[in-house]
Scaffold this motif. Sequence first.
Motif, PDB file in Angstrom:
ATOM      1  N   ALA A  49     -34.411   3.043 -25.081  1.00 36.74           N
ATOM      2  CA  ALA A  49     -33.079   3.604 -25.295  1.00 36.74           C
ATOM      3  C   ALA A  49     -32.019   2.511 -25.363  1.00 36.74           C
ATOM      4  O   ALA A  49     -31.025   2.634 -26.089  1.00 36.74           O
ATOM      5  CB  ALA A  49     -32.748   4.596 -24.176  1.00 36.74           C
ATOM      6  N   VAL A  52     -34.061  -0.858 -28.453  1.00 42.96           N
ATOM      7  CA  VAL A  52     -34.607  -0.704 -29.800  1.00 42.96           C
ATOM      8  C   VAL A  52     -33.531  -0.752 -30.879  1.00 42.96           C
ATOM      9  O   VAL A  52     -33.621  -1.524 -31.843  1.00 42.96           O
ATOM     10  CB  VAL A  52     -35.433   0.604 -29.907  1.00 42.96           C
ATOM     11  CG1 VAL A  52     -35.763   0.894 -31.377  1.00 42.96           C
ATOM     12  CG2 VAL A  52     -36.711   0.485 -29.096  1.00 42.96           C
ATOM     13  N   ASP A  53     -32.497   0.061 -30.739  1.00 44.87           N
ATOM     14  CA  ASP A  53     -31.495   0.112 -31.807  1.00 44.87           C
ATOM     15  C   ASP A  53     -30.704  -1.183 -31.934  1.00 44.87           C
ATOM     16  O   ASP A  53     -30.266  -1.542 -33.032  1.00 44.87           O
ATOM     17  CB  ASP A  53     -30.554   1.303 -31.598  1.00 44.87           C
ATOM     18  CG  ASP A  53     -31.163   2.597 -32.119  1.00 44.87           C
ATOM     19  OD1 ASP A  53     -32.210   2.526 -32.792  1.00 44.87           O
ATOM     20  OD2 ASP A  53     -30.600   3.682 -31.860  1.00 44.87           O
ATOM     21  N   TYR A  56     -32.850  -3.217 -34.053  1.00 47.71           N
ATOM     22  CA  TYR A  56     -32.863  -2.647 -35.397  1.00 47.71           C
ATOM     23  C   TYR A  56     -31.595  -3.019 -36.174  1.00 47.71           C
ATOM     24  O   TYR A  56     -31.666  -3.393 -37.354  1.00 47.71           O
ATOM     25  CB  TYR A  56     -33.014  -1.134 -35.304  1.00 47.71           C
ATOM     26  CG  TYR A  56     -32.817  -0.425 -36.618  1.00 47.71           C
ATOM     27  CD1 TYR A  56     -33.691  -0.628 -37.682  1.00 47.71           C
ATOM     28  CD2 TYR A  56     -31.745   0.441 -36.808  1.00 47.71           C
ATOM     29  CE1 TYR A  56     -33.507   0.011 -38.900  1.00 47.71           C
ATOM     30  CE2 TYR A  56     -31.548   1.085 -38.020  1.00 47.71           C
ATOM     31  CZ  TYR A  56     -32.438   0.864 -39.060  1.00 47.71           C
ATOM     32  OH  TYR A  56     -32.249   1.496 -40.260  1.00 47.71           O
ATOM     33  N   HIS A  80     -34.195  10.202 -30.900  1.00 45.49           N
ATOM     34  CA  HIS A  80     -32.749  10.074 -31.088  1.00 45.49           C
ATOM     35  C   HIS A  80     -32.338   8.694 -31.601  1.00 45.49           C
ATOM     36  O   HIS A  80     -31.153   8.423 -31.789  1.00 45.49           O
ATOM     37  CB  HIS A  80     -32.041  10.326 -29.759  1.00 45.49           C
ATOM     38  CG  HIS A  80     -32.399   9.318 -28.697  1.00 45.49           C
ATOM     39  ND1 HIS A  80     -33.577   9.396 -27.984  1.00 45.49           N
ATOM     40  CD2 HIS A  80     -31.759   8.197 -28.259  1.00 45.49           C
ATOM     41  CE1 HIS A  80     -33.640   8.384 -27.149  1.00 45.49           C
ATOM     42  NE2 HIS A  80     -32.553   7.636 -27.292  1.00 45.49           N
ATOM     43  N   LEU A  81     -33.319   7.797 -31.821  1.00 48.38           N
ATOM     44  CA  LEU A  81     -32.990   6.433 -32.206  1.00 48.38           C
ATOM     45  C   LEU A  81     -32.682   6.331 -33.703  1.00 48.38           C
ATOM     46  O   LEU A  81     -33.208   7.093 -34.514  1.00 48.38           O
ATOM     47  CB  LEU A  81     -34.156   5.507 -31.861  1.00 48.38           C
ATOM     48  CG  LEU A  81     -34.561   5.437 -30.387  1.00 48.38           C
ATOM     49  CD1 LEU A  81     -35.826   4.616 -30.219  1.00 48.38           C
ATOM     50  CD2 LEU A  81     -33.430   4.863 -29.538  1.00 48.38           C
ATOM     51  N   CYS A  83     -33.473   3.567 -35.324  1.00 51.95           N
ATOM     52  CA  CYS A  83     -34.618   2.817 -35.839  1.00 51.95           C
ATOM     53  C   CYS A  83     -35.756   3.755 -36.223  1.00 51.95           C
ATOM     54  O   CYS A  83     -36.068   4.694 -35.472  1.00 51.95           O
ATOM     55  CB  CYS A  83     -35.102   1.832 -34.774  1.00 51.95           C
ATOM     56  SG  CYS A  83     -36.471   0.792 -35.311  1.00 51.95           S
ATOM     57  N   THR A  85     -39.025   5.408 -36.107  1.00 52.29           N
ATOM     58  CA  THR A  85     -39.886   5.509 -34.930  1.00 52.29           C
ATOM     59  C   THR A  85     -41.176   6.235 -35.278  1.00 52.29           C
ATOM     60  O   THR A  85     -41.141   7.316 -35.879  1.00 52.29           O
ATOM     61  CB  THR A  85     -39.169   6.262 -33.796  1.00 52.29           C
ATOM     62  OG1 THR A  85     -37.986   5.540 -33.424  1.00 52.29           O
ATOM     63  CG2 THR A  85     -40.064   6.420 -32.584  1.00 52.29           C
TER      64      THR A  85
END
Length: 434
Positions: A49, A52-53, A56, A80-81, A83, A85
């Motif tokens: 959470a 990752v973004d 990205y 909800h990302l 990026c 997934t």
Amino acid sequence: MLIIIHSETNQHTIAQNLGRSEYSYYFVLKEYRPVLERLGRVVEVTDPAREVDALYLECLARGEPCVFLSFSPPHRTPIHLACPTLPVFAWEFSTIPDEPFDNEPRNDWRTVLRACGAAITHSSYTVKAVREAMGADYPIVAVPAPVWDRFAARGAQLQGQPSTGPVRLKIKGLVADSRQLDLDAFGPKHLRRGKGIDFRAPVREQALLLDGVVYTSVFNPGDGRKNWEDMLSAFCVTFRDVEDATLVLKLTHHDAEEALSDILHHLYKNQSYRCRIVLIYGYLADPDYERLVQATRYVVNTSYGEGQCLPLMEFMSCGKPAVAPRTTAMIDYLSTDNAFLVESTDELTAWPHDPRKAFRTLRYMTNWASVCVAYRDSYEVAKHDPQRYAQMATQAVSSLRGFCSQAVAEQRLRAFLAQLFERQASAGTEVPQA
């Protein structure tokens, strides 16, 4: 290309998470990583959470493709990302969850799979189950954990011989040997007598000597799918009067007493027998795990279903034929050429994480008498037909090479990820929107 990876269990938490829900995803991640590093830069994150973004967006700014591989079942995969997934998951039931039970929308896996737009799993059986729910053209690929290369290299030293001399293992943990235990200590409470096991004693290193015809199974005794009760009772009956038949149960769990107590009681109930049962509790280092493989003649599985079964794949890659049912993921790599097949029938069951325990899918019950036949026939081959044993060992290595080698994994992942980015480009969007 940047490939971000994550598993809820990691190298720092594996020891305390052994046997807990989803712990095996860490081992799959470990086996995938060398292959992923051939495809791009790999970064492992601990907090998707938060991390990752950010990674990205950095890739987006410099025009570098980026994907997040979440080594987790769909209901534990973030959707909800920003990026892209992909869940990387194992599954061993005839249907995937398609109901949002327990007030969790992600428990309807279709919700997650639609949001992600694609997925990676480990067997053709799971691909079929997903496409029955999502449509025949849903982008999903079967890429088993690529364990073959590492274990085949070890097996090359063994030359597929049906018998070896004694093999000595060093184990830092608990070893319970039926020939050294006072089994009366593990009977019903009102009948117990004798000396049991002090589960709270300090862990110490000890030696274990294995010889004869050794059958080995590696599993979590708390996993209700493993059906170790049939494995154990059929062994005790089949080899009741056979002294050189040994069943080694390597138990993967975070609590020794919880892992061993029920099995010890079954050792008591199945008396008397001259065969040997050895229970190993502890996390074996790679060299000792390899020595256990070396000592083994046959790897055993009597489960109700498998998402891929890493231990079975590892031992077979090392040239150890199997005693197992040809169901679920095992359809892809078991045959009469490399295994003594156990018969099974399907029965209704519930998805394992469904608290309602509602019958919505199928599992596969092993035929107990068939397990006994497979034990007996495999023993005869190990003792009296070295040529057939060597042929089965060779076939095990060859079959698993085609199923779970790094070359196969690289080829499938490279093509699948290329198609993923191509679809995104042709759709005119850089990420699928959850």
